[in-house]
Design a protein around this motif. Sequence first.
Motif, PDB file in Angstrom:
ATOM      1  N   THR A 186       1.531   6.676  11.734  1.00  0.00           N
ATOM      2  CA  THR A 186       0.623   5.859  10.915  1.00  0.00           C
ATOM      3  C   THR A 186      -0.754   6.499  10.821  1.00  0.00           C
ATOM      4  OG1 THR A 186       1.813   3.844  11.572  1.00  0.00           O
ATOM      5  CG2 THR A 186      -0.393   3.570  10.667  1.00  0.00           C
ATOM      6  N   SER A 187      -1.234   7.065  11.926  1.00  0.00           N
ATOM      7  CA  SER A 187      -2.562   7.693  11.909  1.00  0.00           C
ATOM      8  C   SER A 187      -2.589   8.902  10.975  1.00  0.00           C
ATOM      9  CB  SER A 187      -2.959   8.113  13.326  1.00  0.00           C
ATOM     10  OG  SER A 187      -2.019   9.030  13.868  1.00  0.00           O
ATOM     11  N   GLN A 188      -1.523   9.668  10.941  1.00  0.00           N
ATOM     12  CA  GLN A 188      -1.467  10.815  10.029  1.00  0.00           C
ATOM     13  C   GLN A 188      -1.491  10.365   8.572  1.00  0.00           C
ATOM     14  OE1 GLN A 188       2.141  12.676  11.455  1.00  0.00           O
ATOM     15  NE2 GLN A 188       1.010  14.219  12.627  1.00  0.00           N
ATOM     16  N   ILE A 189      -0.753   9.305   8.255  1.00  0.00           N
ATOM     17  CA  ILE A 189      -0.710   8.810   6.874  1.00  0.00           C
ATOM     18  C   ILE A 189      -2.064   8.214   6.485  1.00  0.00           C
ATOM     19  CG2 ILE A 189       0.437   7.217   5.295  1.00  0.00           C
ATOM     20  CD1 ILE A 189       2.935   7.469   7.013  1.00  0.00           C
ATOM     21  N   ILE A 190      -2.687   7.491   7.420  1.00  0.00           N
ATOM     22  CA  ILE A 190      -4.020   6.941   7.148  1.00  0.00           C
ATOM     23  C   ILE A 190      -5.011   8.069   6.877  1.00  0.00           C
ATOM     24  CG2 ILE A 190      -5.972   5.743   8.206  1.00  0.00           C
ATOM     25  CD1 ILE A 190      -3.980   3.933   9.607  1.00  0.00           C
ATOM     26  N   THR A 191      -4.968   9.103   7.704  1.00  0.00           N
ATOM     27  CA  THR A 191      -5.867  10.246   7.508  1.00  0.00           C
ATOM     28  C   THR A 191      -5.631  10.910   6.161  1.00  0.00           C
ATOM     29  OG1 THR A 191      -5.877  10.629   9.899  1.00  0.00           O
ATOM     30  CG2 THR A 191      -6.616  12.434   8.493  1.00  0.00           C
ATOM     31  N   MET A 192      -4.385  11.017   5.760  1.00  0.00           N
ATOM     32  CA  MET A 192      -4.055  11.648   4.484  1.00  0.00           C
ATOM     33  C   MET A 192      -4.702  10.890   3.322  1.00  0.00           C
ATOM     34  SD  MET A 192      -0.289  12.225   2.801  1.00  0.00           S
ATOM     35  CE  MET A 192      -0.091  10.451   2.549  1.00  0.00           C
ATOM     36  N   TYR A 193      -4.577   9.567   3.338  1.00  0.00           N
ATOM     37  CA  TYR A 193      -5.141   8.782   2.236  1.00  0.00           C
ATOM     38  C   TYR A 193      -6.665   8.753   2.284  1.00  0.00           C
ATOM     39  CZ  TYR A 193      -0.637   7.081   0.575  1.00  0.00           C
ATOM     40  OH  TYR A 193       0.618   6.997   0.022  1.00  0.00           O
ATOM     41  N   LEU A 194      -7.247   8.695   3.481  1.00  0.00           N
ATOM     42  CA  LEU A 194      -8.712   8.696   3.576  1.00  0.00           C
ATOM     43  C   LEU A 194      -9.293  10.034   3.134  1.00  0.00           C
ATOM     44  CD1 LEU A 194      -9.375   6.735   6.895  1.00  0.00           C
ATOM     45  CD2 LEU A 194      -9.492   5.921   4.537  1.00  0.00           C
ATOM     46  N   VAL A 195      -8.618  11.129   3.459  1.00  0.00           N
ATOM     47  CA  VAL A 195      -9.080  12.442   2.992  1.00  0.00           C
ATOM     48  C   VAL A 195      -8.989  12.522   1.473  1.00  0.00           C
ATOM     49  CG1 VAL A 195      -8.533  14.900   2.992  1.00  0.00           C
ATOM     50  CG2 VAL A 195      -8.574  13.629   5.137  1.00  0.00           C
ATOM     51  N   MET A 196      -7.947  11.924   0.901  1.00  0.00           N
ATOM     52  CA  MET A 196      -7.831  11.895  -0.556  1.00  0.00           C
ATOM     53  C   MET A 196      -9.003  11.118  -1.183  1.00  0.00           C
ATOM     54  SD  MET A 196      -4.903  10.091  -2.910  1.00  0.00           S
ATOM     55  CE  MET A 196      -5.572   8.494  -2.415  1.00  0.00           C
ATOM     56  N   VAL A 197      -9.333   9.957  -0.585  1.00  0.00           N
ATOM     57  CA  VAL A 197     -10.468   9.170  -1.081  1.00  0.00           C
ATOM     58  C   VAL A 197     -11.768   9.955  -0.944  1.00  0.00           C
ATOM     59  CG1 VAL A 197     -11.828   7.078  -0.686  1.00  0.00           C
ATOM     60  CG2 VAL A 197      -9.331   6.974  -0.622  1.00  0.00           C
ATOM     61  N   LEU A 198     -11.930  10.650   0.194  1.00  0.00           N
ATOM     62  CA  LEU A 198     -13.129  11.466   0.403  1.00  0.00           C
ATOM     63  C   LEU A 198     -13.226  12.578  -0.634  1.00  0.00           C
ATOM     64  CD1 LEU A 198     -15.582  12.235   2.134  1.00  0.00           C
ATOM     65  CD2 LEU A 198     -14.045  13.581   3.571  1.00  0.00           C
ATOM     66  N   ALA A 199     -12.101  13.206  -0.954  1.00  0.00           N
ATOM     67  CA  ALA A 199     -12.103  14.275  -1.961  1.00  0.00           C
ATOM     68  C   ALA A 199     -12.513  13.739  -3.327  1.00  0.00           C
ATOM     69  CB  ALA A 199     -10.717  14.921  -2.027  1.00  0.00           C
ATOM     70  N   PHE A 200     -11.995  12.555  -3.682  1.00  0.00           N
ATOM     71  CA  PHE A 200     -12.390  11.963  -4.967  1.00  0.00           C
ATOM     72  C   PHE A 200     -13.873  11.597  -4.973  1.00  0.00           C
ATOM     73  CE2 PHE A 200      -7.832  11.163  -5.849  1.00  0.00           C
ATOM     74  CZ  PHE A 200      -7.813  11.614  -7.167  1.00  0.00           C
ATOM     75  N   GLY A 201     -14.394  11.121  -3.830  1.00  0.00           N
ATOM     76  CA  GLY A 201     -15.816  10.795  -3.752  1.00  0.00           C
ATOM     77  C   GLY A 201     -16.703  12.017  -3.923  1.00  0.00           C
ATOM     78  N   LEU A 202     -16.339  13.121  -3.269  1.00  0.00           N
ATOM     79  CA  LEU A 202     -17.105  14.357  -3.416  1.00  0.00           C
ATOM     80  C   LEU A 202     -17.024  14.900  -4.837  1.00  0.00           C
ATOM     81  CD1 LEU A 202     -16.234  16.151  -0.052  1.00  0.00           C
ATOM     82  CD2 LEU A 202     -18.385  15.025  -0.679  1.00  0.00           C
ATOM     83  N   LEU A 203     -15.840  14.822  -5.427  1.00  0.00           N
ATOM     84  CA  LEU A 203     -15.693  15.277  -6.809  1.00  0.00           C
ATOM     85  C   LEU A 203     -16.543  14.433  -7.755  1.00  0.00           C
ATOM     86  CD1 LEU A 203     -14.255  17.163  -8.810  1.00  0.00           C
ATOM     87  CD2 LEU A 203     -12.388  15.494  -8.917  1.00  0.00           C
ATOM     88  N   ALA A 204     -16.547  13.118  -7.518  1.00  0.00           N
ATOM     89  CA  ALA A 204     -17.387  12.237  -8.342  1.00  0.00           C
ATOM     90  C   ALA A 204     -18.868  12.564  -8.167  1.00  0.00           C
ATOM     91  CB  ALA A 204     -17.113  10.785  -7.975  1.00  0.00           C
TER      92      ALA A 204
ATOM     93  N   GLY B 264       7.484   4.928   3.732  1.00  0.00           N
ATOM     94  CA  GLY B 264       8.640   4.714   4.596  1.00  0.00           C
ATOM     95  C   GLY B 264       9.410   5.989   4.872  1.00  0.00           C
ATOM     96  N   ILE B 265       9.557   6.845   3.862  1.00  0.00           N
ATOM     97  CA  ILE B 265      10.276   8.111   4.053  1.00  0.00           C
ATOM     98  C   ILE B 265       9.505   9.026   5.003  1.00  0.00           C
ATOM     99  CG2 ILE B 265      11.051  10.204   2.876  1.00  0.00           C
ATOM    100  CD1 ILE B 265      11.649   8.479   0.442  1.00  0.00           C
ATOM    101  N   MET B 266       8.156   9.094   4.843  1.00  0.00           N
ATOM    102  CA  MET B 266       7.359   9.938   5.732  1.00  0.00           C
ATOM    103  C   MET B 266       7.460   9.456   7.176  1.00  0.00           C
ATOM    104  SD  MET B 266       3.889  10.984   3.646  1.00  0.00           S
ATOM    105  CE  MET B 266       3.497   9.338   3.043  1.00  0.00           C
ATOM    106  N   LYS B 267       7.466   8.138   7.381  1.00  0.00           N
ATOM    107  CA  LYS B 267       7.600   7.621   8.736  1.00  0.00           C
ATOM    108  C   LYS B 267       8.993   7.876   9.302  1.00  0.00           C
ATOM    109  CE  LYS B 267       4.050   4.052   8.905  1.00  0.00           C
ATOM    110  NZ  LYS B 267       3.752   2.639   9.231  1.00  0.00           N
ATOM    111  N   SER B 268      10.006   7.836   8.437  1.00  0.00           N
ATOM    112  CA  SER B 268      11.376   8.030   8.924  1.00  0.00           C
ATOM    113  C   SER B 268      11.629   9.455   9.399  1.00  0.00           C
ATOM    114  CB  SER B 268      12.372   7.673   7.807  1.00  0.00           C
ATOM    115  OG  SER B 268      12.255   8.588   6.720  1.00  0.00           O
ATOM    116  N   ILE B 269      10.852  10.418   8.927  1.00  0.00           N
ATOM    117  CA  ILE B 269      11.045  11.809   9.347  1.00  0.00           C
ATOM    118  C   ILE B 269       9.997  12.244  10.374  1.00  0.00           C
ATOM    119  CG2 ILE B 269      12.155  12.457   7.176  1.00  0.00           C
ATOM    120  CD1 ILE B 269       9.544  13.680   6.262  1.00  0.00           C
ATOM    121  N   GLY B 270       9.262  11.269  10.937  1.00  0.00           N
ATOM    122  CA  GLY B 270       8.367  11.592  12.043  1.00  0.00           C
ATOM    123  C   GLY B 270       6.890  11.434  11.761  1.00  0.00           C
TER     124      GLY B 270
END
Length: 236
Positions: free
Chosen positions: A36-54, A27-33
């Motif tokens: 939704t697509s940026q936040i989705i990308t952020m979490y998917l990149v995090m999941v991708l990083a964990f997958g590559l590390l695994a 909510g705070i990230m959305k309130s400062i601009g």
Amino acid sequence: AFSVLLSGFLVINTINALLAQHTRQIGIMKSIGGTTSQIITMYLVMVLAFGLLAFLIAAPLAAAAGYVVARGIGSYLNFHVAGFRIPPSTLFLELAVAILIPLVSALFPVFKGTRISVREAISDYGLSGQKAAFTFFDRIIGRFHNLPRPQIISLKNTFRRKTRLFLTLSTLTLAGAIFISVLNVQASFIKEIDQTIGYILSDVNIYFSRPHRSQKLQSIAYSVPGVVMVEGWGAA
């Protein structure tokens, strides 16, 4: 296949729990601009990083463990395993699993968790941000008037979020099924080996390079002290 399916459920549960903790931050990230697509990308990149590390951790360990198991089975079945190597197709399959399974599993919880509005994210209204519906489970739990209040609250909280309950029960059920199936396969494998070995009940087996008269061989064998029974077999 079941292990991969179980890992998908684990990813879903983990992302759901993570997004539940990050609701206010979203909510705070959305309130400062933040979109939704940026936040989705952020979490998917995090999941991708964990997958590559695994993958970097699991691929060499899996190859080493597989080679040790292959050598053990080879020595048991009396054949030699070739030198250690990792087929490129195996690495490609492992990489595909490490990337695709977490990403596909995380899509639904990420899309659902990041589409929340700023007002819903920063609101303290209720336990889940919305009024609870009086469901079938609530009516059943309401009949247990004699239970202590902490137990009633625990039961109601268990059925408060049906999706979370379904994912948790599915994960635990699938994990238990895999564990039991592994034990069954192990027991079946050992039993099959015992039956195969028990097919030849003799204590000593003697093989000859050419045929001999069985009566002559049996008389020689019976002359050895301790021999109880002799049986001759012909094979081609």
